[in-house]
Write a protein that holds these residues in place. Structure first.
Motif, PDB file in Angstrom:
ATOM      1  N   LEU A 111      18.283 -17.337   2.964  1.00  0.00           N
ATOM      2  CA  LEU A 111      17.215 -17.209   4.086  1.00  0.00           C
ATOM      3  C   LEU A 111      18.017 -16.305   5.211  1.00  0.00           C
ATOM      4  CD1 LEU A 111      14.677 -18.007   5.624  1.00  0.00           C
ATOM      5  CD2 LEU A 111      15.772 -20.045   6.426  1.00  0.00           C
ATOM      6  N   ARG A 112      17.502 -15.082   5.520  1.00  0.00           N
ATOM      7  CA  ARG A 112      18.052 -14.431   6.606  1.00  0.00           C
ATOM      8  C   ARG A 112      17.120 -14.440   7.647  1.00  0.00           C
ATOM      9  NH1 ARG A 112      22.334 -11.344   6.750  1.00  0.00           N
ATOM     10  NH2 ARG A 112      21.524  -9.687   7.605  1.00  0.00           N
ATOM     11  N   ILE A 113      17.843 -14.524   8.953  1.00  0.00           N
ATOM     12  CA  ILE A 113      17.205 -14.773  10.380  1.00  0.00           C
ATOM     13  C   ILE A 113      17.757 -14.059  11.477  1.00  0.00           C
ATOM     14  CG2 ILE A 113      18.591 -16.558  10.746  1.00  0.00           C
ATOM     15  CD1 ILE A 113      16.179 -17.882  12.199  1.00  0.00           C
ATOM     16  N   PHE A 114      17.046 -13.476  12.252  1.00  0.00           N
ATOM     17  CA  PHE A 114      17.636 -12.990  13.629  1.00  0.00           C
ATOM     18  C   PHE A 114      16.693 -13.467  14.728  1.00  0.00           C
ATOM     19  CE2 PHE A 114      14.687  -9.305  13.296  1.00  0.00           C
ATOM     20  CZ  PHE A 114      14.175  -9.160  14.491  1.00  0.00           C
ATOM     21  N   TYR A 115      17.330 -13.706  15.700  1.00  0.00           N
ATOM     22  CA  TYR A 115      16.413 -14.129  17.056  1.00  0.00           C
ATOM     23  C   TYR A 115      16.309 -13.204  18.281  1.00  0.00           C
ATOM     24  CZ  TYR A 115      20.495 -15.019  19.890  1.00  0.00           C
ATOM     25  OH  TYR A 115      21.664 -14.478  20.670  1.00  0.00           O
ATOM     26  N   MET A 116      15.007 -13.172  18.868  1.00  0.00           N
ATOM     27  CA  MET A 116      15.171 -12.402  20.059  1.00  0.00           C
ATOM     28  C   MET A 116      14.493 -13.456  21.200  1.00  0.00           C
ATOM     29  SD  MET A 116      12.414  -9.501  20.804  1.00  0.00           S
ATOM     30  CE  MET A 116      10.981 -10.349  20.737  1.00  0.00           C
ATOM     31  N   VAL A 117      14.838 -12.929  22.457  1.00  0.00           N
ATOM     32  CA  VAL A 117      14.552 -14.121  23.637  1.00  0.00           C
ATOM     33  C   VAL A 117      13.882 -12.867  24.532  1.00  0.00           C
ATOM     34  CG1 VAL A 117      14.850 -15.316  25.509  1.00  0.00           C
ATOM     35  CG2 VAL A 117      16.149 -15.938  23.425  1.00  0.00           C
TER      36      VAL A 117
ATOM     37  N   ARG B 294      11.902 -16.221  16.393  1.00  0.00           N
ATOM     38  CA  ARG B 294      13.040 -16.336  15.336  1.00  0.00           C
ATOM     39  C   ARG B 294      12.195 -15.558  14.331  1.00  0.00           C
ATOM     40  NH1 ARG B 294      12.103 -21.506  16.348  1.00  0.00           N
ATOM     41  NH2 ARG B 294      13.586 -22.548  17.594  1.00  0.00           N
ATOM     42  N   CYS B 295      12.797 -14.577  13.841  1.00  0.00           N
ATOM     43  CA  CYS B 295      12.386 -13.469  12.829  1.00  0.00           C
ATOM     44  C   CYS B 295      13.171 -14.025  11.479  1.00  0.00           C
ATOM     45  CB  CYS B 295      12.605 -12.011  13.021  1.00  0.00           C
ATOM     46  SG  CYS B 295      11.792 -11.828  14.638  1.00  0.00           S
ATOM     47  N   LEU B 296      12.216 -14.340  10.460  1.00  0.00           N
ATOM     48  CA  LEU B 296      13.049 -14.827   9.111  1.00  0.00           C
ATOM     49  C   LEU B 296      12.419 -13.981   7.917  1.00  0.00           C
ATOM     50  CD1 LEU B 296      11.494 -17.708  10.620  1.00  0.00           C
ATOM     51  CD2 LEU B 296      13.561 -18.437   9.468  1.00  0.00           C
ATOM     52  N   GLN B 297      13.179 -13.976   7.004  1.00  0.00           N
ATOM     53  CA  GLN B 297      13.148 -13.209   5.721  1.00  0.00           C
ATOM     54  C   GLN B 297      13.650 -14.435   4.455  1.00  0.00           C
ATOM     55  OE1 GLN B 297      14.240  -9.360   4.451  1.00  0.00           O
ATOM     56  NE2 GLN B 297      13.092  -9.175   2.662  1.00  0.00           N
TER      57      GLN B 297
ATOM     58  N   GLY C 114      19.809 -11.364  18.805  1.00  0.00           N
ATOM     59  CA  GLY C 114      20.966 -11.538  18.087  1.00  0.00           C
ATOM     60  C   GLY C 114      21.008 -10.935  16.638  1.00  0.00           C
ATOM     61  N   ALA C 115      22.219 -10.575  16.193  1.00  0.00           N
ATOM     62  CA  ALA C 115      21.985 -10.006  14.879  1.00  0.00           C
ATOM     63  C   ALA C 115      21.466 -10.791  13.609  1.00  0.00           C
ATOM     64  CB  ALA C 115      23.661  -9.603  14.796  1.00  0.00           C
ATOM     65  N   PRO C 116      21.131 -10.267  12.657  1.00  0.00           N
ATOM     66  CA  PRO C 116      20.708 -11.008  11.490  1.00  0.00           C
ATOM     67  C   PRO C 116      21.895 -11.668  10.628  1.00  0.00           C
ATOM     68  CG  PRO C 116      19.874  -8.401  11.435  1.00  0.00           C
ATOM     69  CD  PRO C 116      20.772  -8.739  12.424  1.00  0.00           C
ATOM     70  N   HIS C 117      21.618 -12.765  10.328  1.00  0.00           N
ATOM     71  CA  HIS C 117      22.734 -13.538   9.529  1.00  0.00           C
ATOM     72  C   HIS C 117      22.051 -14.405   8.563  1.00  0.00           C
ATOM     73  CE1 HIS C 117      21.579 -16.312  12.683  1.00  0.00           C
ATOM     74  NE2 HIS C 117      21.843 -17.242  12.136  1.00  0.00           N
ATOM     75  N   GLU C 118      22.728 -15.006   7.508  1.00  0.00           N
ATOM     76  CA  GLU C 118      22.219 -15.980   6.462  1.00  0.00           C
ATOM     77  C   GLU C 118      22.161 -17.396   7.110  1.00  0.00           C
ATOM     78  OE1 GLU C 118      23.029 -17.113   1.913  1.00  0.00           O
ATOM     79  OE2 GLU C 118      23.021 -14.935   2.715  1.00  0.00           O
ATOM     80  N   GLU C 119      21.207 -17.900   7.299  1.00  0.00           N
ATOM     81  CA  GLU C 119      20.935 -19.104   7.753  1.00  0.00           C
ATOM     82  C   GLU C 119      21.036 -20.390   6.819  1.00  0.00           C
ATOM     83  OE1 GLU C 119      19.101 -21.564  11.279  1.00  0.00           O
ATOM     84  OE2 GLU C 119      19.950 -19.809  10.968  1.00  0.00           O
ATOM     85  N   ALA C 120      20.555 -20.101   5.628  1.00  0.00           N
ATOM     86  CA  ALA C 120      20.685 -20.934   4.411  1.00  0.00           C
ATOM     87  C   ALA C 120      20.803 -19.934   3.149  1.00  0.00           C
ATOM     88  CB  ALA C 120      19.543 -21.704   4.377  1.00  0.00           C
ATOM     89  N   PRO C 121      21.192 -20.323   2.084  1.00  0.00           N
ATOM     90  CA  PRO C 121      20.820 -19.454   1.035  1.00  0.00           C
ATOM     91  C   PRO C 121      19.571 -18.914   0.739  1.00  0.00           C
ATOM     92  CG  PRO C 121      22.288 -21.561   0.322  1.00  0.00           C
ATOM     93  CD  PRO C 121      21.756 -21.780   1.646  1.00  0.00           C
TER      94      PRO C 121
END
Length: 124
Positions: free
Chosen positions: A100-106, A114-117, A91-98
């Motif tokens: 916090l950026r995240i993308f996921y992979m299965v 879940r990959c987070l920054q 899944g494409a990166p997106h902002e999850e919370a102010p």
């Protein structure tokens, strides 16, 4: 050595798992008949053999990184599907919370990665 934790995820087929993660830049650090450890720089994932249904598994982990976009670009360059019905997929990166950026992979076994920054503490 710095403190760290390594997720332990199920794999129905070590050959398939190793090949999938090798395409993402991981190398096998250890493998025997029941356990496999993969490394990609400071990221370590451990796998145990288990008959898992990729459509029903609840296994997951979080990987916290300093360069989310770079990791996403690297992972997405191997041709993973972005369809929400595909396994494996990304899944494409997106902002999850102010901040916090995240993308996921299965992965092929249905493990959710879940990959987070967290950018909330970065200087403006």
């Amino acid at each position: 050595m710095a403190d760290r934790a390594t997720p332990n995820l199920p794999s129905a087929d070590f050959e398939r798992t190793a090949a999938f993660y090798a395409a993402l830049g991981f190398e096998t650090g250890f493998r025997d008949d029941g356990w496999m450890i993969l490394h990609r720089g400071p990221i370590t994932l451990e796998f145990f053999l288990h008959d898992v249904d990729p459509l029903k598994t609840i296994a997951s982990c979080c990987i916290r990184v300093g360069d989310l976009e770079g990791l996403y670009n690297s992972f997405s360059n191997v041709g993973l599907s972005d369809s929400c019905w595909a396994t494996p997929r990304i899944g494409a990166p997106h902002e999850e919370a102010p901040g916090l950026r995240i993308f996921y992979m299965v992965d092929p076994d249905g493990n959710l990665i879940r990959c987070l920054q967290d950018r909330s503490s970065e200087a403006a």
